[in-house]
Design an enzyme around this catalytic site. Structure first.
Site, PDB file in Angstrom:
ATOM      1  N   ASP A  32       0.855  -1.194   0.000  1.00  0.00           N
ATOM      2  CA  ASP A  32       0.000   0.000   0.000  1.00  0.00           C
ATOM      3  C   ASP A  32       0.891   1.245   0.000  1.00  0.00           C
ATOM      4  O   ASP A  32       1.821   1.358   0.812  1.00  0.00           O
ATOM      5  CB  ASP A  32      -0.925  -0.008   1.222  1.00  0.00           C
ATOM      6  CG  ASP A  32      -2.127   0.921   1.040  1.00  0.00           C
ATOM      7  OD1 ASP A  32      -1.941   2.055   0.549  1.00  0.00           O
ATOM      8  OD2 ASP A  32      -3.245   0.513   1.392  1.00  0.00           O
ATOM      9  N   SER A  73      -7.308   3.945  -1.365  1.00  0.00           N
ATOM     10  CA  SER A  73      -7.045   2.503  -1.390  1.00  0.00           C
ATOM     11  C   SER A  73      -8.292   1.681  -1.659  1.00  0.00           C
ATOM     12  O   SER A  73      -8.192   0.526  -2.075  1.00  0.00           O
ATOM     13  CB  SER A  73      -6.413   2.056  -0.068  1.00  0.00           C
ATOM     14  OG  SER A  73      -5.136   2.620   0.065  1.00  0.00           O
ATOM     15  N   GLU A 239      -0.916  -8.084   1.769  1.00  0.00           N
ATOM     16  CA  GLU A 239      -0.732  -6.631   1.775  1.00  0.00           C
ATOM     17  C   GLU A 239       0.287  -6.163   2.811  1.00  0.00           C
ATOM     18  O   GLU A 239       0.169  -6.482   3.997  1.00  0.00           O
ATOM     19  CB  GLU A 239      -2.052  -5.888   2.061  1.00  0.00           C
ATOM     20  CG  GLU A 239      -1.876  -4.372   1.863  1.00  0.00           C
ATOM     21  CD  GLU A 239      -2.963  -3.518   2.497  1.00  0.00           C
ATOM     22  OE1 GLU A 239      -3.693  -4.014   3.380  1.00  0.00           O
ATOM     23  OE2 GLU A 239      -3.067  -2.344   2.116  1.00  0.00           O
ATOM     24  N   ASP A 244       2.114   2.577   3.435  1.00  0.00           N
ATOM     25  CA  ASP A 244       1.248   3.740   3.196  1.00  0.00           C
ATOM     26  C   ASP A 244       1.171   4.653   4.423  1.00  0.00           C
ATOM     27  O   ASP A 244       1.180   5.880   4.294  1.00  0.00           O
ATOM     28  CB  ASP A 244      -0.146   3.221   2.834  1.00  0.00           C
ATOM     29  CG  ASP A 244      -1.195   4.330   2.740  1.00  0.00           C
ATOM     30  OD1 ASP A 244      -1.077   5.169   1.839  1.00  0.00           O
ATOM     31  OD2 ASP A 244      -2.129   4.320   3.570  1.00  0.00           O
ATOM     32  N   HIS A 248       1.897   8.642   4.818  1.00  0.00           N
ATOM     33  CA  HIS A 248       0.994   9.655   5.388  1.00  0.00           C
ATOM     34  C   HIS A 248       1.680  10.426   6.513  1.00  0.00           C
ATOM     35  O   HIS A 248       1.436  11.613   6.698  1.00  0.00           O
ATOM     36  CB  HIS A 248      -0.279   8.995   5.930  1.00  0.00           C
ATOM     37  CG  HIS A 248      -1.240   8.577   4.856  1.00  0.00           C
ATOM     38  ND1 HIS A 248      -1.889   9.473   4.058  1.00  0.00           N
ATOM     39  CD2 HIS A 248      -1.650   7.352   4.450  1.00  0.00           C
ATOM     40  CE1 HIS A 248      -2.676   8.814   3.197  1.00  0.00           C
ATOM     41  NE2 HIS A 248      -2.535   7.521   3.414  1.00  0.00           N
ATOM     42  N   ASP A 286      -1.130  -0.035  -4.749  1.00  0.00           N
ATOM     43  CA  ASP A 286      -2.435   0.527  -5.116  1.00  0.00           C
ATOM     44  C   ASP A 286      -2.299   1.989  -5.547  1.00  0.00           C
ATOM     45  O   ASP A 286      -3.114   2.513  -6.282  1.00  0.00           O
ATOM     46  CB  ASP A 286      -3.451   0.365  -3.978  1.00  0.00           C
ATOM     47  CG  ASP A 286      -2.939   0.855  -2.634  1.00  0.00           C
ATOM     48  OD1 ASP A 286      -1.759   1.253  -2.523  1.00  0.00           O
ATOM     49  OD2 ASP A 286      -3.737   0.836  -1.679  1.00  0.00           O
ATOM     50  N   HIS A 287      -1.228   2.645  -5.074  1.00  0.00           N
ATOM     51  CA  HIS A 287      -0.932   4.051  -5.398  1.00  0.00           C
ATOM     52  C   HIS A 287       0.338   4.413  -4.655  1.00  0.00           C
ATOM     53  O   HIS A 287       0.831   3.631  -3.836  1.00  0.00           O
ATOM     54  CB  HIS A 287      -2.074   4.979  -4.935  1.00  0.00           C
ATOM     55  CG  HIS A 287      -2.424   4.781  -3.496  1.00  0.00           C
ATOM     56  ND1 HIS A 287      -1.623   5.230  -2.471  1.00  0.00           N
ATOM     57  CD2 HIS A 287      -3.443   4.107  -2.907  1.00  0.00           C
ATOM     58  CE1 HIS A 287      -2.144   4.870  -1.320  1.00  0.00           C
ATOM     59  NE2 HIS A 287      -3.254   4.172  -1.544  1.00  0.00           N
TER      60      HIS A 287
HETATM   61 MG    MG Z   1      -4.288  -0.833   2.483  1.00  0.00          MG
HETATM   62 ZN    ZN Z   2      -3.233   5.896   2.271  1.00  0.00          ZN
END
Ligand code: MG
Ligand code: ZN
Length: 350
Positions: A32, A73, A239, A244, A248, A286-287
């Site tokens: 992620d 997500s 995952e 991710d 953040h 996912d990004h």
């Molecule tokens: Mg996730």
């Molecule tokens: Zn995120």
């Protein structure tokens, strides 16, 4: 003698026929928020090494959702799980407001065993995209309820409270017939139940540097053991959820340590494909999160330093690494929904 010979011929035919019909295993690993800079930082911080270097086929995926260049997500999880672009925040429902079947559900229909591992809660947006259909990713209790009726056979992740301490007073763990729930990897490994869930936390699991267990490489190894107990092929989604969260937080150390946990699991998956060539392994994201740029660093110890342009996600394309059955279809630039299409093609392969 004649009978024995006939039996041998029959058995040979049976085995040959079976091998012909054996559908490939599919392993989809999602980091992620893991763009190229996150991979690069993780690689350098790990002494200039990542298991992704053993992949020969690499593509790029466009991650935009149906209503935003910058996806969340839920929309990007749905794109990969169900093959449709949708609105940010939506899980398993298309921009046409219709529920979509995920690759996990479709594989189950073909007789596959199915598994999910996340280093977040199991009801978080990315894993939920593979079994839930909800208009908001925040509907954790609805997502948990849908998990209780889903095609998932094995899972490892947090979020137990969404099952047994609910606003509606129900305890789903008591309602889920045929399931065994554990709170340790050892108990997960030992369970002989056809459906086993290992809750790693009541809520969201802690960071790997705070002692999160299991390490993803141990979780994936246990999953491989469970999923290969029976003859049937399997679909497994893994995952690395918290790369991710490091983005953040604009916290490069957080990203690097979570990437290492993910990369170790990639190493296990690559080893599995070498031993079980009738498998497709995909590693992607996912990004990207944070707009990370590595702007300095020490060449002697490969210590990367950098900065971020946002506390949110970015629209950068993400790399897709593929190995095994169908790998040749993963080169080039395509929409993230094509990852679903490519998995489906492998699923339909005989
Ligand atoms: Mg996730
Ligand atoms: Zn995120």
């Amino acid at each position: 003698m004649r009978l024995h010979l006939l039996s041998l011929v029959f058995l040979g035919g049976l085995l040959f026929g079976k091998a012909q019909e054996n559908s490939p295993n599919i392993i989809l690993m999602i980091g992620d928020g893991t763009g190229l800079a996150q991979i690069t930082a993780g690689m350098y911080a790990n002494g200039n090494k990542t298991h992704l270097e053993s992949f020969e086929v690499i593509g790029l995926a466009k991650t935009h959702s149906s209503n935003s260049l910058v996806t969340d997500s839920a929309a990007s999880g749905t794109a990969m799980a169900c093959g449709v672009k949708t609105y940010n925040g939506v899980i398993g429902i298309g921009a046409d407001n219709k529920n979509k079947a995920s690759i996990l559900t479709l594989s189950k229909k073909k007789g596959y065993k199915t598994g999910l591992i996340a280093t977040s809660s199991i009801v978080h947006a990315t894993p939920a995209s593979f079994y839930a259909n909800v208009v908001s990713r925040r509907q954790y209790e609805d997502i948990a309820f849908q998990m209780s009726n889903s095609d998932v056979d094995f899972f490892i992740g947090g979020g137990k409270k969404h099952f047994d301490r609910r606003k509606d007073g129900r305890n789903l763990l008591k309602e889920m017939e045929g399931w065994k729930f554990t709170t340790s990897l050892n108990a997960f490994n030992k369970s002989t139940s056809a459906k086993v869930g290992y809750f790693t936390n009541d809520d969201e699991p802690v960071r790997i540097v705070e002692g999160r267990t299991p390490e993803l490489k141990d979780g994936i190894s246990s999953m491989f053991n469970k999923l290969t107990e029976k003859e049937s092929p399997f679909f497994l989604m893994v995952e690395g959820s918290q790369i991710d969260w490091g983005g953040h937080a604009n916290d490069l150390r957080y990203i690097i340590t979570e990437y290492k946990d993910f990369d170790d699991a990639i190493g296990k998956a690559v080893a599995f494909v070498k031993e079980n060539p009738n498998t497709l392994l995909i590693v992607t994201a996912d990004h990207e999160t944070g707009g990370l740029g590595i702007s300095s660093g020490n060449i002697k110890n490969f210590n990367p330093k950098g900065g971020f342009v946002t506390g949110g996600h970015t629209a950068s394309m993400v790399p897709v690494f593929a190995m095994g059955v169908g790998e040749e279809t993963f080169g080039g630039i395509y929409e993230n929904t094509a990852i679903f299409d490519k998995m489906l093609a492998v699923l339909s392969k005989k």
